[in-house]
Write an enzyme that holds these catalytic residues in place. Structure first.
Site, PDB file in Angstrom:
ATOM      1  N   HIS A 116      -2.039  -8.883   2.013  1.00 14.51           N
ATOM      2  CA  HIS A 116      -1.737  -7.606   2.689  1.00 14.51           C
ATOM      3  C   HIS A 116      -2.918  -7.275   3.618  1.00 14.51           C
ATOM      4  O   HIS A 116      -3.257  -8.072   4.487  1.00 14.51           O
ATOM      5  CB  HIS A 116      -1.470  -6.560   1.594  1.00 14.51           C
ATOM      6  CG  HIS A 116      -0.888  -5.261   2.064  1.00 14.51           C
ATOM      7  ND1 HIS A 116      -0.291  -5.090   3.290  1.00 14.51           N
ATOM      8  CD2 HIS A 116      -0.816  -4.034   1.455  1.00 14.51           C
ATOM      9  CE1 HIS A 116       0.128  -3.831   3.413  1.00 14.51           C
ATOM     10  NE2 HIS A 116      -0.193  -3.175   2.325  1.00 14.51           N
ATOM     11  N   ARG A 142      -4.008   3.733   7.212  1.00 18.69           N
ATOM     12  CA  ARG A 142      -2.815   3.741   6.359  1.00 18.69           C
ATOM     13  C   ARG A 142      -2.678   5.043   5.569  1.00 18.69           C
ATOM     14  O   ARG A 142      -1.570   5.483   5.234  1.00 18.69           O
ATOM     15  CB  ARG A 142      -2.842   2.503   5.446  1.00 18.69           C
ATOM     16  CG  ARG A 142      -1.681   2.314   4.469  1.00 18.69           C
ATOM     17  CD  ARG A 142      -0.299   2.374   5.123  1.00 18.69           C
ATOM     18  NE  ARG A 142      -0.090   1.515   6.268  1.00 18.69           N
ATOM     19  CZ  ARG A 142       0.426   0.282   6.235  1.00 18.69           C
ATOM     20  NH1 ARG A 142       0.803  -0.227   5.101  1.00 18.69           N
ATOM     21  NH2 ARG A 142       0.619  -0.411   7.350  1.00 18.69           N
ATOM     22  N   ASP A 163      -2.741  -8.261  11.678  1.00 18.12           N
ATOM     23  CA  ASP A 163      -4.070  -8.693  11.247  1.00 18.12           C
ATOM     24  C   ASP A 163      -4.623  -9.859  12.071  1.00 18.12           C
ATOM     25  O   ASP A 163      -5.823 -10.140  12.025  1.00 18.12           O
ATOM     26  CB  ASP A 163      -4.039  -9.076   9.763  1.00 18.12           C
ATOM     27  CG  ASP A 163      -3.645  -7.902   8.899  1.00 18.12           C
ATOM     28  OD1 ASP A 163      -4.164  -6.803   9.156  1.00 18.12           O
ATOM     29  OD2 ASP A 163      -2.818  -8.067   7.989  1.00 18.12           O
ATOM     30  N   HIS A 222       5.451 -12.505   7.936  1.00 14.29           N
ATOM     31  CA  HIS A 222       5.658 -11.127   7.480  1.00 14.29           C
ATOM     32  C   HIS A 222       6.883 -11.078   6.587  1.00 14.29           C
ATOM     33  O   HIS A 222       7.827 -11.846   6.774  1.00 14.29           O
ATOM     34  CB  HIS A 222       5.844 -10.169   8.667  1.00 14.29           C
ATOM     35  CG  HIS A 222       5.596  -8.749   8.294  1.00 14.29           C
ATOM     36  ND1 HIS A 222       6.579  -7.926   7.801  1.00 14.29           N
ATOM     37  CD2 HIS A 222       4.452  -8.023   8.301  1.00 14.29           C
ATOM     38  CE1 HIS A 222       6.051  -6.748   7.535  1.00 14.29           C
ATOM     39  NE2 HIS A 222       4.762  -6.773   7.822  1.00 14.29           N
ATOM     40  N   ARG A 277       2.223  -4.211  16.706  1.00 12.26           N
ATOM     41  CA  ARG A 277       0.830  -3.771  16.473  1.00 12.26           C
ATOM     42  C   ARG A 277      -0.133  -4.850  16.974  1.00 12.26           C
ATOM     43  O   ARG A 277      -1.231  -4.561  17.416  1.00 12.26           O
ATOM     44  CB  ARG A 277       0.612  -3.504  14.972  1.00 12.26           C
ATOM     45  CG  ARG A 277       1.521  -2.421  14.419  1.00 12.26           C
ATOM     46  CD  ARG A 277       1.426  -2.313  12.910  1.00 12.26           C
ATOM     47  NE  ARG A 277       1.826  -3.535  12.229  1.00 12.26           N
ATOM     48  CZ  ARG A 277       1.745  -3.739  10.924  1.00 12.26           C
ATOM     49  NH1 ARG A 277       1.252  -2.781  10.145  1.00 12.26           N
ATOM     50  NH2 ARG A 277       2.136  -4.871  10.380  1.00 12.26           N
ATOM     51  N   SER A 282       0.834  -1.218   0.000  1.00 11.40           N
ATOM     52  CA  SER A 282       0.000   0.000   0.000  1.00 11.40           C
ATOM     53  C   SER A 282       0.862   1.258   0.000  1.00 11.40           C
ATOM     54  O   SER A 282       0.627   2.180  -0.806  1.00 11.40           O
ATOM     55  CB  SER A 282      -0.968  -0.004   1.176  1.00 11.40           C
ATOM     56  OG  SER A 282      -0.302  -0.263   2.382  1.00 11.40           O
TER      57      SER A 282
HETATM   58  N1  CMX Z   1       1.059 -19.528   6.448  1.00  9.15           N
HETATM   59  C1  CMX Z   1       1.533 -20.471   5.600  1.00  9.15           C
HETATM   60  N2  CMX Z   1       2.630 -20.292   4.832  1.00  9.15           N
HETATM   61  C2  CMX Z   1       3.272 -19.131   4.956  1.00  9.15           C
HETATM   62  C3  CMX Z   1       2.860 -18.124   5.857  1.00  9.15           C
HETATM   63  C4  CMX Z   1       1.697 -18.358   6.608  1.00  9.15           C
HETATM   64  N3  CMX Z   1       1.198 -17.437   7.429  1.00  9.15           N
HETATM   65  N4  CMX Z   1       3.718 -17.085   5.741  1.00  9.15           N
HETATM   66  C5  CMX Z   1       4.614 -17.419   4.811  1.00  9.15           C
HETATM   67  N5  CMX Z   1       4.353 -18.644   4.335  1.00  9.15           N
HETATM   68  C6  CMX Z   1       5.012 -19.354   3.231  1.00  9.15           C
HETATM   69  C7  CMX Z   1       4.918 -18.512   1.978  1.00  9.15           C
HETATM   70  O1  CMX Z   1       3.647 -18.681   1.337  1.00  9.15           O
HETATM   71  C8  CMX Z   1       6.081 -19.021   1.173  1.00  9.15           C
HETATM   72  O2  CMX Z   1       5.694 -20.265   0.609  1.00  9.15           O
HETATM   73  P1  CMX Z   1       6.206 -20.696  -0.866  1.00  9.15           P
HETATM   74  O3  CMX Z   1       7.674 -20.841  -0.722  1.00  9.15           O
HETATM   75  O4  CMX Z   1       5.479 -21.971  -1.112  1.00  9.15           O
HETATM   76  O5  CMX Z   1       5.820 -19.596  -1.794  1.00  9.15           O
HETATM   77  C9  CMX Z   1       7.128 -19.307   2.248  1.00  9.15           C
HETATM   78  O6  CMX Z   1       6.397 -19.447   3.484  1.00  9.15           O
HETATM   79  C10 CMX Z   1       8.138 -18.202   2.418  1.00  9.15           C
HETATM   80  O7  CMX Z   1       7.459 -16.975   2.621  1.00  9.15           O
HETATM   81  P2  CMX Z   1       8.131 -15.816   3.495  1.00  9.15           P
HETATM   82  O8  CMX Z   1       9.400 -15.405   2.809  1.00  9.15           O
HETATM   83  O9  CMX Z   1       8.211 -16.198   4.922  1.00  9.15           O
HETATM   84  O10 CMX Z   1       7.020 -14.682   3.414  1.00  9.15           O
HETATM   85  P3  CMX Z   1       6.779 -13.614   2.259  1.00  9.15           P
HETATM   86  O11 CMX Z   1       7.647 -12.446   2.516  1.00  9.15           O
HETATM   87  O12 CMX Z   1       6.858 -14.236   0.906  1.00  9.15           O
HETATM   88  O13 CMX Z   1       5.250 -13.244   2.490  1.00  9.15           O
HETATM   89  C11 CMX Z   1       3.353 -12.717   3.795  1.00  9.15           C
HETATM   90  C12 CMX Z   1       4.850 -12.478   3.605  1.00  9.15           C
HETATM   91  C13 CMX Z   1       2.838 -11.745   4.842  1.00  9.15           C
HETATM   92  C14 CMX Z   1       2.645 -12.441   2.463  1.00  9.15           C
HETATM   93  C15 CMX Z   1       3.141 -14.184   4.253  1.00  9.15           C
HETATM   94  O14 CMX Z   1       3.740 -14.384   5.517  1.00  9.15           O
HETATM   95  C16 CMX Z   1       1.675 -14.581   4.307  1.00  9.15           C
HETATM   96  O15 CMX Z   1       1.130 -14.989   3.282  1.00  9.15           O
HETATM   97  N6  CMX Z   1       1.006 -14.461   5.517  1.00  9.15           N
HETATM   98  C17 CMX Z   1      -0.414 -14.714   5.629  1.00  9.15           C
HETATM   99  C18 CMX Z   1      -1.201 -13.525   5.106  1.00  9.15           C
HETATM  100  C19 CMX Z   1      -1.064 -12.341   6.043  1.00  9.15           C
HETATM  101  O16 CMX Z   1      -1.220 -12.442   7.254  1.00  9.15           O
HETATM  102  N7  CMX Z   1      -0.803 -11.155   5.449  1.00  9.15           N
HETATM  103  C20 CMX Z   1      -0.784  -9.890   6.226  1.00  9.15           C
HETATM  104  C21 CMX Z   1       0.629  -9.323   6.446  1.00  9.15           C
HETATM  105  C22 CMX Z   1       0.560  -8.008   7.174  1.00  9.15           C
HETATM  106  C23 CMX Z   1      -0.064  -6.958   6.299  1.00  9.15           C
HETATM  107  O17 CMX Z   1       0.550  -6.555   5.298  1.00  9.15           O
HETATM  108  O18 CMX Z   1      -1.205  -6.561   6.560  1.00  9.15           O
END
Ligand code: CMX
Length: 442
Positions: A271, A399, A373, A318, A327, A241
């Site tokens: 996100h 935000r 979240d 994250h 947070r 964002s």
């Molecule tokens: N559950 C399951 N798997 C997860 C995970 C979770 N909560 N968080 C990361 N992973 C997985 C990723 O999908 C990725 O898998 P692949 O290798 O198969 O693609 C692997 O672990 C490595 O990811 P990472 O480097 O740890 O995390 P990223 O930087 O790629 O992604 C985020 C970060 C937030 C998108 C991810 O942790 C996620 O999908 N979390 C759940 C959704 C969420 O809570 N988003 C909100 C974040 C805060 C915000 O911006 O509001």
């Protein structure tokens, strides 16, 4: 001029020589290197953006202008009998780096009140949406419809000097921030509570309290709103964002275009939408359990089922953080104080006990800890905002304070049009091959 704008201008004049000196004396110095996995993997961690509004440390979490969240909540002035500070005071801090005095905040509160008039056509735009539209789509369109009000756009056409860009951007940003809570509350009432009718702002109330009033919520929802908007305001510049807002504004699109785009980026489930996903996902479990609080074993099974079906655990992980998100902690402490026996809070508590170990065991997520979240929907639910599709719209209002503060400073410091370079897969393959051959021949 009001006192915030005067103070901001003096800060801008102080800051400009620092940017000029960096460019003139150190413009060619190398700060970072880029790997293939960073190029393919969403540019994770590349140091390529600059902001002084906030900084995210992987282990400590966010600092706004050098202050941790607990410090921000403690130091910013509060309305009488309130637990949480004025959101208007946060804007002052983000823009100037200074904690405002009570007088300074109160004058800004009056300024915000004077700007919270929403033209009728915005309500018409909102009313034109089908009632099953997502609140984020409506919010984005409502903000976009205000574009015709932009001082920046009208003055740009008249040949405004670059040195004055920040001033018109400040006017646009402050006007929009004052109006956004009204727009949010209108969307909420239209979609879910038409019986509330169209509430007009109460001139005696600050931004947080007025939002609660317009949402039809009693105390302490005013404090919930202040807390919510403050903790979601900024998370440095690289998140989707914040980055989208900055990117769009870098072409000198005005803040209405940039904020609408930032809202669209926030609406993704990886996100901001994760806050609604947490609630949707927990409701699934609640249905399975017939409302009973799950044991740790039952929760573990549910988490594994989700992972094994190829989904992520919403509210966990994250891209930058490597510890529990402060947070999350701020909201958890609020819950412990105000709603320790809340049913959903207990679900979230059991979740916190089991998810980090499971994510570690699965071995994929770099951060097994909860993010903002994981907790935020529970607070809203407790105070009667059970329509979880709306949660990301609340995130968006918060935000906007950080994104718009950044854009004002972008204009003040003359930051450039963003234009990174892309290459093809073939080029990347050749670059890697050439490097390997050179290494072998050495
Ligand atoms: N559950 C399951 N798997 C997860 C995970 C979770 N909560 N968080 C990361 N992973 C997985 C990723 O999908 C990725 O898998 P692949 O290798 O198969 O693609 C692997 O672990 C490595 O990811 P990472 O480097 O740890 O995390 P990223 O930087 O790629 O992604 C985020 C970060 C937030 C998108 C991810 O942790 C996620 O999908 N979390 C759940 C959704 C969420 O809570 N988003 C909100 C974040 C805060 C915000 O911006 O509001």
């Amino acid at each position: 001029m009001n006192n915030l704008k005067d103070k901001l201008y003096s800060k801008i004049l102080e800051h400009r020589p620092r940017t000029e000196r960096l460019l003139k004396e150190h413009g060619d110095e190398i700060i970072d290197q880029v790997s293939v996995s960073q190029i393919i993997g969403g540019m994770r961690g590349i140091k390529s953006l600059i902001t002084d509004i906030s900084y995210l440390d992987p282990f400590e979490g966010i600092r706004y202008r050098g202050y941790t969240l607990p410090e921000v909540l403690e130091k910013l002035p509060k309305p009488e009998n309130a637990e949480m500070p004025y959101v208007e005071g946060l804007y002052y801090l983000l823009l100037t780096g200074e904690i405002p005095t009570k007088d300074e905040v109160e004058s800004l509160v009056v300024d915000f009140k004077n700007r919270r008039v929403v033209p009728r056509y915005v309500w018409d735009v909102i009313d034109a949406f089908p009632s099953n539209s997502h609140p984020m789509a409506i919010l984005s369109a409502a903000v976009m419809s205000l574009e015709r009000e932009s001082h920046f756009s009208s003055n740009y056409k008249k040949g405004m000097s670059k040195m004055d860009y920040w001033s018109c951007t400040y006017e646009d940003a402050t006007n929009l921030l004052a109006k956004m809570p009204l727009i949010g509350a209108y969307i909420y009432n239209k979609l879910y509570h038409p019986e509330h009718g169209h509430r007009f702002p109460d001139p005696s109330l600050d931004l947080g309290a007025n939002f609660a009033y317009m949402m039809g919520k009693d105390k302490p929802y005013d404090d919930v709103s202040r807390m919510y908007f403050i903790i979601h305001a900024d998370h440095e510049s690289g998140n989707v964002s914040a980055h989208t807002g900055h990117l769009v504004a870098s072409s000198l699109s005005d803040v209405y275009y940039a904020t609408s785009a930032m809202i669209n980026g926030l609406a993704g489930p990886l996100h901001g939408l994760a806050n609604q996903e947490v609630l949707r996902w927990l409701q699934g479990l609640k249905d399975q359990m017939n409302g009973k609080i799950p044991t740790e074993e039952e929760m573990k099974n549910y988490v594994w089922e989700t992972l094994n079906s190829g989904q992520v655990i919403p509210g966990y992980g994250h891209a930058v953080l490597r510890k529990t998100d402060p947070r999350y902690t701020v909201q958890r402490e609020f819950c412990l104080k105000h709603m320790p026996d809340d049913h959903l809070f207990k679900y979230v508590d059991v979740l916190y006990k089991v998810v980090p170990d499971i994510l570690r065991e699965q071995g994929k997520a770099k951060n097994p800890w909860p993010n903002v979240d994981a907790q935020s929907g529970v607070v809203q639910w407790h105070y009667g905002v059970t329509e979880y599709d709306f949660y990301t719209a609340l995130f968006a209002i918060g935000r906007s304070f950080g994104v718009l503060s950044n854009i004002i400073w972008d204009r003040a410091l003359g930051y450039s049009l963003e234009r990174p370079k892309s290459i093809t897969t073939e080029m990347l393959e050749k670059m890697v091959e050439t490097k390997n051959q050179m290494a072998l021949s050495n």
